[in-house]
Design a protein around this motif. Sequence first.
Motif, PDB file in Angstrom:
ATOM      1  N   LYS A  44     134.402 113.161  73.961  1.00 58.03           N
ATOM      2  CA  LYS A  44     133.544 112.944  75.125  1.00 58.03           C
ATOM      3  C   LYS A  44     134.360 112.273  76.210  1.00 58.03           C
ATOM      4  N   HIS A  53     131.218 115.057  79.862  1.00 56.65           N
ATOM      5  CA  HIS A  53     131.677 116.256  79.168  1.00 56.65           C
ATOM      6  C   HIS A  53     131.684 116.004  77.661  1.00 56.65           C
ATOM      7  N   PHE A  55     132.897 117.871  74.137  1.00 58.77           N
ATOM      8  CA  PHE A  55     133.675 118.939  73.516  1.00 58.77           C
ATOM      9  C   PHE A  55     133.339 118.895  72.029  1.00 58.77           C
ATOM     10  N   ASP A  58     135.192 123.754  69.423  1.00 61.50           N
ATOM     11  CA  ASP A  58     135.936 124.327  70.544  1.00 61.50           C
ATOM     12  C   ASP A  58     135.029 124.662  71.716  1.00 61.50           C
ATOM     13  N   GLU A  59     133.829 124.101  71.748  1.00 61.81           N
ATOM     14  CA  GLU A  59     132.859 124.409  72.795  1.00 61.81           C
ATOM     15  C   GLU A  59     132.754 123.239  73.768  1.00 61.81           C
ATOM     16  N   HIS A  60     132.512 123.569  75.027  1.00 63.77           N
ATOM     17  CA  HIS A  60     132.485 122.582  76.100  1.00 63.77           C
ATOM     18  C   HIS A  60     131.097 122.572  76.737  1.00 63.77           C
ATOM     19  N   GLU A 142     135.089 128.502  78.639  1.00 66.56           N
ATOM     20  CA  GLU A 142     136.485 128.072  78.650  1.00 66.56           C
ATOM     21  C   GLU A 142     137.375 129.309  78.700  1.00 66.56           C
TER      22      GLU A 142
END
Length: 144
Positions: A44, A53, A55, A58-60, A142
């Motif tokens: 974070k 943000h 994470f 692997d996702e944002h 991404e």
Amino acid sequence: MSRIKLIGYLSLLFLLAPLVNVKGQVNEPIHLSYNLTDCCKVRKNIDNSGKKHFFIEDEHFVSDNGEPAATLSSKQLDEIPVIVILDFLEVADQEMKRLIENGEKAGTIKVLFNDQVFDKIYLYEKTETGKVKKYPVIWIEEIE
């Protein structure tokens, strides 16, 4: 994981299918938590504009103002059909495949970006004090 929660997760997956509109978005809010299990890599940070943000694996995901929309108790969270990142990705993948198949039948293909799959995503973060912060987030595409 309790049997009731497991039934809730499975029910959520089956209930999402009819909630999809013709444009492709799942209309009902998706409730996601990364710390229901310990299986996830999480990072974070807050950028210079105040956006928070997340994470997860692997996702944002990003929350526009960085502030939670609400703070709940753990008991309140038990009443919400929260899913973990692996279930979230499976639902998103199924939706994207469905749209591609429908597009092939119609002669056009609509490919959705991550932020177009779900109309609303809420991310739940448990704190050390036992409270749960609820953030409205956007799933960021991404490009690697």
